[in-house]
Design a protein around this motif. Structure first.
Motif, PDB file in Angstrom:
ATOM      1  N   GLY A 167      12.722 -56.814  27.890  1.00 40.79           N
ATOM      2  CA  GLY A 167      11.408 -56.374  29.176  1.00 40.79           C
ATOM      3  C   GLY A 167      10.846 -57.963  29.868  1.00 40.79           C
ATOM      4  N   SER A 168       9.253 -57.579  29.782  1.00 40.99           N
ATOM      5  CA  SER A 168       8.658 -59.197  30.190  1.00 40.99           C
ATOM      6  C   SER A 168       6.439 -58.276  30.466  1.00 40.99           C
ATOM      7  CB  SER A 168       8.665 -59.282  31.869  1.00 40.99           C
ATOM      8  OG  SER A 168       9.729 -59.682  32.222  1.00 40.99           O
ATOM      9  N   PHE A 169       6.497 -59.240  30.379  1.00 44.32           N
ATOM     10  CA  PHE A 169       5.184 -58.999  29.635  1.00 44.32           C
ATOM     11  C   PHE A 169       4.354 -60.378  29.658  1.00 44.32           C
ATOM     12  CE2 PHE A 169       6.862 -59.155  25.617  1.00 44.32           C
ATOM     13  CZ  PHE A 169       5.791 -59.909  24.806  1.00 44.32           C
ATOM     14  N   THR A 170       2.997 -60.303  29.571  1.00 45.37           N
ATOM     15  CA  THR A 170       2.131 -61.376  29.930  1.00 45.37           C
ATOM     16  C   THR A 170       0.536 -61.356  28.722  1.00 45.37           C
ATOM     17  OG1 THR A 170       0.259 -59.994  31.192  1.00 45.37           O
ATOM     18  CG2 THR A 170       2.210 -61.995  32.741  1.00 45.37           C
ATOM     19  N   ILE A 171       0.611 -62.490  28.061  1.00 49.01           N
ATOM     20  CA  ILE A 171      -0.405 -62.366  27.271  1.00 49.01           C
ATOM     21  C   ILE A 171      -1.566 -63.245  27.458  1.00 49.01           C
ATOM     22  CG2 ILE A 171       0.547 -61.618  25.313  1.00 49.01           C
ATOM     23  CD1 ILE A 171       0.778 -64.685  24.171  1.00 49.01           C
ATOM     24  N   LEU A 172      -3.038 -63.766  26.468  1.00 52.11           N
ATOM     25  CA  LEU A 172      -3.549 -64.735  27.032  1.00 52.11           C
ATOM     26  C   LEU A 172      -3.257 -65.613  25.936  1.00 52.11           C
ATOM     27  CD1 LEU A 172      -6.792 -62.872  29.118  1.00 52.11           C
ATOM     28  CD2 LEU A 172      -4.802 -64.349  30.152  1.00 52.11           C
ATOM     29  N   GLN A 173      -3.539 -67.110  26.036  1.00 57.98           N
ATOM     30  CA  GLN A 173      -3.588 -66.793  25.113  1.00 57.98           C
ATOM     31  C   GLN A 173      -5.152 -67.498  24.187  1.00 57.98           C
ATOM     32  OE1 GLN A 173      -2.288 -71.865  25.080  1.00 57.98           O
ATOM     33  NE2 GLN A 173      -2.411 -70.979  27.126  1.00 57.98           N
ATOM     34  N   SER A 174      -5.965 -67.016  24.779  1.00 57.02           N
ATOM     35  CA  SER A 174      -7.428 -67.101  24.071  1.00 57.02           C
ATOM     36  C   SER A 174      -8.001 -65.925  23.024  1.00 57.02           C
ATOM     37  CB  SER A 174      -8.287 -67.726  25.925  1.00 57.02           C
ATOM     38  OG  SER A 174      -8.464 -65.751  26.191  1.00 57.02           O
ATOM     39  N   ASP A 175      -7.072 -64.960  23.646  1.00 64.68           N
ATOM     40  CA  ASP A 175      -6.441 -63.928  23.225  1.00 64.68           C
ATOM     41  C   ASP A 175      -6.138 -64.238  21.365  1.00 64.68           C
ATOM     42  OD1 ASP A 175      -7.895 -61.881  24.950  1.00 64.68           O
ATOM     43  OD2 ASP A 175      -6.007 -61.469  25.644  1.00 64.68           O
ATOM     44  N   TYR A 176      -6.019 -64.983  21.047  1.00 65.06           N
ATOM     45  CA  TYR A 176      -4.794 -65.242  19.952  1.00 65.06           C
ATOM     46  C   TYR A 176      -6.747 -67.020  19.733  1.00 65.06           C
ATOM     47  CZ  TYR A 176      -1.864 -61.988  21.066  1.00 65.06           C
ATOM     48  OH  TYR A 176      -1.230 -60.750  21.770  1.00 65.06           O
ATOM     49  N   GLY A 177      -7.311 -67.031  19.813  1.00 65.88           N
ATOM     50  CA  GLY A 177      -8.127 -68.246  19.438  1.00 65.88           C
ATOM     51  C   GLY A 177      -7.525 -69.102  19.770  1.00 65.88           C
ATOM     52  N   ILE A 178      -6.394 -69.592  20.844  1.00 67.62           N
ATOM     53  CA  ILE A 178      -6.110 -70.193  20.589  1.00 67.62           C
ATOM     54  C   ILE A 178      -6.719 -71.181  22.094  1.00 67.62           C
ATOM     55  CG2 ILE A 178      -3.570 -72.102  22.352  1.00 67.62           C
ATOM     56  CD1 ILE A 178      -2.438 -69.530  20.835  1.00 67.62           C
ATOM     57  N   THR A 179      -6.915 -72.540  22.097  1.00 69.26           N
ATOM     58  CA  THR A 179      -7.317 -72.991  23.948  1.00 69.26           C
ATOM     59  C   THR A 179      -6.651 -73.611  24.445  1.00 69.26           C
ATOM     60  OG1 THR A 179      -9.681 -73.696  22.177  1.00 69.26           O
ATOM     61  CG2 THR A 179      -9.276 -74.653  23.974  1.00 69.26           C
ATOM     62  N   PRO A 180      -6.290 -73.251  25.246  1.00 71.61           N
ATOM     63  CA  PRO A 180      -4.917 -74.097  26.522  1.00 71.61           C
ATOM     64  C   PRO A 180      -5.176 -74.951  26.160  1.00 71.61           C
ATOM     65  CG  PRO A 180      -5.720 -72.174  27.554  1.00 71.61           C
ATOM     66  CD  PRO A 180      -6.466 -72.290  26.417  1.00 71.61           C
ATOM     67  N   PHE A 181      -4.263 -75.803  26.333  1.00 76.59           N
ATOM     68  CA  PHE A 181      -3.871 -77.189  26.628  1.00 76.59           C
ATOM     69  C   PHE A 181      -5.066 -77.904  27.724  1.00 76.59           C
ATOM     70  CE2 PHE A 181      -2.453 -81.869  27.636  1.00 76.59           C
ATOM     71  CZ  PHE A 181      -2.776 -82.850  26.494  1.00 76.59           C
ATOM     72  N   ALA A 182      -4.961 -79.346  27.737  1.00 76.13           N
ATOM     73  CA  ALA A 182      -6.032 -80.021  28.776  1.00 76.13           C
ATOM     74  C   ALA A 182      -6.369 -81.541  28.685  1.00 76.13           C
ATOM     75  CB  ALA A 182      -7.724 -78.806  29.419  1.00 76.13           C
ATOM     76  N   VAL A 183      -6.726 -81.614  29.497  1.00 70.38           N
ATOM     77  CA  VAL A 183      -7.129 -83.784  29.511  1.00 70.38           C
ATOM     78  C   VAL A 183      -7.913 -83.877  31.538  1.00 70.38           C
ATOM     79  CG1 VAL A 183      -4.813 -84.112  28.863  1.00 70.38           C
ATOM     80  CG2 VAL A 183      -4.907 -84.490  31.163  1.00 70.38           C
ATOM     81  N   MET A 184      -7.911 -84.618  31.300  1.00 71.46           N
ATOM     82  CA  MET A 184      -9.387 -85.205  31.948  1.00 71.46           C
ATOM     83  C   MET A 184     -10.610 -84.423  32.381  1.00 71.46           C
ATOM     84  SD  MET A 184      -7.126 -87.205  35.040  1.00 71.46           S
ATOM     85  CE  MET A 184      -5.271 -85.745  34.777  1.00 71.46           C
ATOM     86  N   GLY A 185     -10.652 -83.292  31.509  1.00 74.53           N
ATOM     87  CA  GLY A 185     -11.796 -82.230  31.150  1.00 74.53           C
ATOM     88  C   GLY A 185     -11.705 -81.189  32.975  1.00 74.53           C
ATOM     89  N   GLY A 186      -9.911 -81.344  31.923  1.00 69.46           N
ATOM     90  CA  GLY A 186      -9.305 -79.867  32.488  1.00 69.46           C
ATOM     91  C   GLY A 186      -9.392 -80.184  34.001  1.00 69.46           C
TER      92      GLY A 186
END
Length: 247
Positions: A211-230
């Motif tokens: 099967g397939s599904f989606t999750i949000l990283q922020s729901d698990y206390g994870i800040t998605p990786f970003a550079v250059m101010g997002g």
């Protein structure tokens, strides 16, 4: 001779009782008497009542297999996998890549009696951007080896903190509808409950689910990786596709 009335009455009652007793004996003599049930001590072979039933000519239907008799199955990591698609975002998203993460080293088991399963994997055993799976998922172009190495480092060290939280744990229970799983997913030290679709096939000796599904990283206390101010970032949402086999 004078007859005593009391004696006469007694003789009449006695005659009636004897007549009734004689009739009763005559009726019983014509009726078959059911034999007393035999005990194991009465039988020369010492057989018990279960043996007596088995020896009769009445067929005994086969006892159906119950869930209590189903074996516990082990996850087959050679034929199981989880793929995670990580999408790029931000104003400069065109400068980055979408990534595919592959999980193959899965361990766990399926308790068929209770319709439950557990599995886990290590974050540092995940593969980043295997070419054949990227192509199958429609992701192109293929990043360079240096770009893949950089993605792996940022994912494990800066995003997931894999040294502190090395394991991902999944506890699953088959939903009553038969078409979904109730999951308790532990990632980055946080456990969330979610219900996901599942195509399940089982014959008692093996089981498959996908099967397939989606999750949000922020729901698990994870800040998605970003550079250059997002301006160049990883999207919060992750797409997960799973295919599991157990034997």
């Amino acid at each position: 001779m004078k007859i005593n009335p009391v004696s006469a009455n007694f003789r009449r009652r006695s005659g009636a009782l004897l007549c009734a007793l004689a009739c009763s004996l005559a009726l019983n003599a014509c009726s078959p008497v059911a034999p007393a049930p035999a005990t194991s001590a009465d039988r020369p072979d010492g057989a018990n009542s279960a043996s007596s039933v088995a020896a009769s000519h009445t067929p005994v239907p086969d006892t159906p297999t119950t869930t209590a008799e189903l074996p516990v199955l082990n996850i087959d990591d050679q034929h199981s996998q989880i793929t995670i698609i990580v999408r790029r975002g931000g104003l400069l998203a065109r400068l980055g890549h979408d990534h595919l993460i592959l999980v193959r080293q899965l361990s766990g088991s399926v308790d068929q009696h209770n319709n439950r399963a557990t599995l886990q994997f290590r974050l540092d055993e995940m593969q980043v951007d295997p070419p054949e799976l990227r192509l199958a998922a429609g992701l192109s172009p293929q990043p360079s080896a240096d770009a893949i190495a950089g993605t792996r480092h940022n994912m494990l060290q800066r995003t997931l903190d894999a040294q502190r939280y090395p394991l991902v744990l999944v506890q699953a229970e088959r939903h009553a509808d038969g078409h979904s799983l109730q999951l308790a997913l532990t990632l980055h030290g946080v456990t969330r409950s979610l219900r996901v679709p599942a195509n399940i096939h089982s014959d008692g000796r093996s089981l498959s689910a996908e099967g397939s599904f989606t999750i949000l990283q922020s729901d698990y206390g994870i800040t998605p990786f970003a550079v250059m101010g997002g301006a160049l970032a990883v999207q919060d949402q992750l797409e997960l596709h799973y295919r599991l086999q157990a034997h």
